[in-house]
Design an enzyme around this catalytic site. Structure first.
Site, PDB file in Angstrom:
ATOM      1  N   CYS A 122       1.331  -1.521  -0.126  1.00 54.11           N
ATOM      2  CA  CYS A 122      -0.180   0.334   0.360  1.00 54.11           C
ATOM      3  C   CYS A 122       0.515   1.459   0.464  1.00 54.11           C
ATOM      4  O   CYS A 122       0.346   2.276   0.182  1.00 54.11           O
ATOM      5  CB  CYS A 122      -0.631   0.007   1.534  1.00 54.11           C
ATOM      6  SG  CYS A 122      -1.993  -0.849   1.450  1.00 54.11           S
ATOM      7  N   HIS A 257      -3.196   7.054   2.612  1.00 54.41           N
ATOM      8  CA  HIS A 257      -3.827   5.915   1.841  1.00 54.41           C
ATOM      9  C   HIS A 257      -4.660   5.397   2.881  1.00 54.41           C
ATOM     10  O   HIS A 257      -4.895   5.262   3.624  1.00 54.41           O
ATOM     11  CB  HIS A 257      -3.160   4.616   2.350  1.00 54.41           C
ATOM     12  CG  HIS A 257      -3.080   3.679   2.029  1.00 54.41           C
ATOM     13  ND1 HIS A 257      -3.537   3.601   0.758  1.00 54.41           N
ATOM     14  CD2 HIS A 257      -3.447   2.180   3.085  1.00 54.41           C
ATOM     15  CE1 HIS A 257      -4.113   1.745   1.011  1.00 54.41           C
ATOM     16  NE2 HIS A 257      -3.728   1.495   1.935  1.00 54.41           N
ATOM     17  N   ASN A 287     -10.084  -0.024  -0.011  1.00 56.65           N
ATOM     18  CA  ASN A 287      -8.492   0.060  -0.471  1.00 56.65           C
ATOM     19  C   ASN A 287      -8.011  -0.752  -1.301  1.00 56.65           C
ATOM     20  O   ASN A 287      -8.606  -1.668  -1.439  1.00 56.65           O
ATOM     21  CB  ASN A 287      -8.227  -0.986   0.519  1.00 56.65           C
ATOM     22  CG  ASN A 287      -7.028   0.037   1.312  1.00 56.65           C
ATOM     23  OD1 ASN A 287      -6.168  -0.298   0.216  1.00 56.65           O
ATOM     24  ND2 ASN A 287      -6.627  -1.152   2.538  1.00 56.65           N
TER      25      ASN A 287
HETATM   26  N1  ACO Z   1     -18.136  -8.343   9.394  1.00 54.47           N
HETATM   27  C1  ACO Z   1     -18.542  -8.053  10.948  1.00 54.47           C
HETATM   28  N2  ACO Z   1     -17.502  -8.672  12.155  1.00 54.47           N
HETATM   29  C2  ACO Z   1     -16.009  -8.596  11.565  1.00 54.47           C
HETATM   30  C3  ACO Z   1     -15.209  -8.571  10.068  1.00 54.47           C
HETATM   31  C4  ACO Z   1     -16.370  -8.048   9.233  1.00 54.47           C
HETATM   32  N3  ACO Z   1     -16.611  -7.269   8.022  1.00 54.47           N
HETATM   33  N4  ACO Z   1     -14.802  -8.330  10.203  1.00 54.47           N
HETATM   34  C5  ACO Z   1     -14.112  -8.875  11.506  1.00 54.47           C
HETATM   35  N5  ACO Z   1     -15.300  -8.570  12.495  1.00 54.47           N
HETATM   36  C6  ACO Z   1     -15.149  -9.127  13.886  1.00 54.47           C
HETATM   37  C7  ACO Z   1     -13.519  -9.411  14.342  1.00 54.47           C
HETATM   38  O1  ACO Z   1     -14.508 -11.008  13.892  1.00 54.47           O
HETATM   39  C8  ACO Z   1     -14.125  -9.564  15.935  1.00 54.47           C
HETATM   40  O2  ACO Z   1     -14.757 -10.230  16.425  1.00 54.47           O
HETATM   41  P1  ACO Z   1     -14.980 -10.410  17.662  1.00 54.47           P
HETATM   42  O3  ACO Z   1     -14.693  -9.432  18.594  1.00 54.47           O
HETATM   43  O4  ACO Z   1     -16.037 -11.966  18.021  1.00 54.47           O
HETATM   44  O5  ACO Z   1     -13.227 -11.236  17.681  1.00 54.47           O
HETATM   45  C9  ACO Z   1     -14.360  -8.068  15.702  1.00 54.47           C
HETATM   46  O6  ACO Z   1     -15.016  -7.402  14.578  1.00 54.47           O
HETATM   47  C10 ACO Z   1     -13.602  -6.869  16.202  1.00 54.47           C
HETATM   48  O7  ACO Z   1     -12.241  -6.777  15.479  1.00 54.47           O
HETATM   49  P2  ACO Z   1     -11.210  -6.179  14.902  1.00 54.47           P
HETATM   50  O8  ACO Z   1     -10.081  -6.886  14.297  1.00 54.47           O
HETATM   51  O9  ACO Z   1     -10.862  -5.897  16.269  1.00 54.47           O
HETATM   52  O10 ACO Z   1     -12.126  -5.261  14.356  1.00 54.47           O
HETATM   53  P3  ACO Z   1     -11.617  -3.339  13.778  1.00 54.47           P
HETATM   54  O11 ACO Z   1     -12.288  -2.370  14.291  1.00 54.47           O
HETATM   55  O12 ACO Z   1      -9.799  -3.974  14.203  1.00 54.47           O
HETATM   56  O13 ACO Z   1     -11.687  -3.027  11.973  1.00 54.47           O
HETATM   57  C11 ACO Z   1     -10.361  -3.439  10.554  1.00 54.47           C
HETATM   58  C12 ACO Z   1     -10.996  -4.375  11.580  1.00 54.47           C
HETATM   59  C13 ACO Z   1     -11.289  -3.045   9.703  1.00 54.47           C
HETATM   60  C14 ACO Z   1      -9.403  -4.195   9.481  1.00 54.47           C
HETATM   61  C15 ACO Z   1      -8.985  -2.947  11.217  1.00 54.47           C
HETATM   62  O14 ACO Z   1      -8.708  -3.400  11.543  1.00 54.47           O
HETATM   63  C16 ACO Z   1      -8.137  -2.105  10.020  1.00 54.47           C
HETATM   64  O15 ACO Z   1      -8.866  -0.916   9.059  1.00 54.47           O
HETATM   65  N6  ACO Z   1      -7.084  -2.249  10.200  1.00 54.47           N
HETATM   66  C17 ACO Z   1      -5.863  -1.453   9.452  1.00 54.47           C
HETATM   67  C18 ACO Z   1      -6.013  -1.798   8.432  1.00 54.47           C
HETATM   68  C19 ACO Z   1      -4.790  -1.321   7.261  1.00 54.47           C
HETATM   69  O16 ACO Z   1      -5.036  -0.004   7.631  1.00 54.47           O
HETATM   70  N7  ACO Z   1      -4.389  -1.644   5.985  1.00 54.47           N
HETATM   71  C20 ACO Z   1      -2.899  -1.002   5.437  1.00 54.47           C
HETATM   72  C21 ACO Z   1      -2.151  -1.713   4.456  1.00 54.47           C
HETATM   73  S1  ACO Z   1      -2.835  -2.790   4.100  1.00 54.47           S
HETATM   74  C22 ACO Z   1      -1.899  -3.265   2.811  1.00 54.47           C
HETATM   75  O17 ACO Z   1      -0.614  -3.231   3.152  1.00 54.47           O
HETATM   76  C23 ACO Z   1      -2.286  -3.973   1.592  1.00 54.47           C
END
Ligand code: ACO
Length: 336
Positions: A122, A257, A287
């Site tokens: 990314c 990003h 993304n």
């Molecule tokens: N729908 C419903 N629930 C979900 C989903 C979904 N699509 N995805 C995850 N959950 C659940 C999880 O299973 C978890 O459930 P649990 O508590 O029962 O275990 C709960 O939601 C919370 O999960 P988290 O991973 O803690 O959710 P978070 O709020 O962190 O959001 C996300 C996840 C959106 C991926 C976030 O962490 C994020 O944006 N991370 C950064 C991504 C990023 O910056 N990428 C850039 C680089 S990518 C690259 O280089 C290609």
């Protein structure tokens, strides 16, 4: 138009942005469509990420196809039909070998110019800009086409709700030309970095030489990546601003990003920049990894949110881990 806050020292040579083009595949995929086959919901995706839809290419369309479209549009936006080099940032090349850039250059009719891929996930577009600026500043090229293009739809595990709802396909490109640092559009400096100790936070385990039979799907440890993305983009932008002597309060637009609107707001908070100044288009495109920054720039410039003469900081973060930032005064460029 010149920036009144500049100093004479800025008359040094620089790579200058002259054109901007983008391309999205035609099929929009809504959160509701994904919720039909995954244990997720429009509400979860919107509130946790800010994403409302993304575009996915059909399986017959490769990254190079999107890159050709965006590249042609950037050349048109710049009003040129030739360049001296092509640098293509992607995580999803057409093939592991050869690079995608030479074929894209050939398809664009650019002749036997140097053309190569950059793999910084990314952060790839910012790395590609730095590489292209290096070609210009060392006299290898006068004009470079820089493309970020991705087809993540082909590497997502369709059953993994952690990743399948986040990524989209698309391409964006800019034309850089040799010029001077006091021109609008000049890339005024770079801050780049990496942390290979955390290489496993974002990975495609299989397909390379280390774990030949492992999964071919993209994996991401979202929570850890979130924290790293905020910290690294915040630190990188701050370091760059200090080097340029730009007070944080002088930044008009932060183009980060497009991974998660909560990340973009947290980075803006770290920089003491109003959240409204952080450009957001991930609601529409998701993304798009290496295509994210040029797609966001084109949306903001096209809508008038980003205007000529404004100070812009570009900052990106992704797998590697790798991150990078650059800054420019926005030129009078019409995105195509
Ligand atoms: N729908 C419903 N629930 C979900 C989903 C979904 N699509 N995805 C995850 N959950 C659940 C999880 O299973 C978890 O459930 P649990 O508590 O029962 O275990 C709960 O939601 C919370 O999960 P988290 O991973 O803690 O959710 P978070 O709020 O962190 O959001 C996300 C996840 C959106 C991926 C976030 O962490 C994020 O944006 N991370 C950064 C991504 C990023 O910056 N990428 C850039 C680089 S990518 C690259 O280089 C290609």
């Amino acid at each position: 138009m010149t920036d009144p806050q500049r100093t004479e020292a800025d008359a040094r040579p620089a790579a200058v942005l002259k054109g901007l083009g983008t391309y999205l595949p035609p099929r929009a995929v809504s959160n509701d469509e994904l919720s039909e086959r995954l244990d997720t919901s429009d509400e979860w995706i919107r509130t946790r990420t800010g994403i409302r839809q993304r575009f996915w290419a059909d399986p017959g369309t490769a990254t190079g196809d999107l890159a050709v479209e965006a590249g042609a549009r950037a050349l048109k936006s710049a009003g040129v039909d030739g360049v001296d080099a092509v640098v293509l940032a992607t995580t999803t090349p057409d093939h592991p070998c050869p690079g995608t850039a030479p074929w894209v250059a050939a398809r664009l009719g650019l002749g036997p110019v140097p053309a190569y891929d950059v793999a910084a996930v990314c952060a790839g577009f910012v790395y590609a800009l730095a590489s292209a600026a290096g070609l210009i500043l060392t006299g290898v090229a006068e004009r470079v086409l820089v493309i970020g293009a991705e087809t993540y739809s082909g590497i997502l595990d369709p059953a993994d709700r952690n990743t399948a709802v986040i990524f989209g396909d698309g391409a964006g490109a800019v034309v850089l030309e040799a010029g001077r640092a006091d021109e609008p559009g000049a890339l005024l400096g770079f801050d780049l970095g990496s942390d290979g100790e955390q290489h496993d936070l974002i990975a495609i385990p299989g397909g390379g030489s280390r774990q030949r039979a492992a999964s071919p799907y993209f994996t991401m440890q979202g929570k850890k990546v979130f924290a790293q993305a905020v910290t690294r983009m915040g630190q990188s932008s701050t370091a760059l601003l200090e080097r340029l002597g730009w007070p944080k309060s002088s930044v008009d637009r932060l183009v980060g990003h497009q991974a998660n609107v909560r990340i973009l707001h947290a980075v803006a908070d770290l920089l003491d920049i109003d959240r409204e100044r952080a450009v957001v288009n991930l609601d529409r495109v998701g993304n798009t990894s290496a295509a994210s920054i040029p797609l966001a720039l084109a949306d903001a410039a096209g809508s008038g949110e980003l205007r000529p003469g404004e100070r812009v900081v570009l900052t990106a973060f992704g797998g590697g881990l790798a991150w990078g930032s650059t800054a420019l005064v926005w030129p009078d460029v019409t995105p195509n």
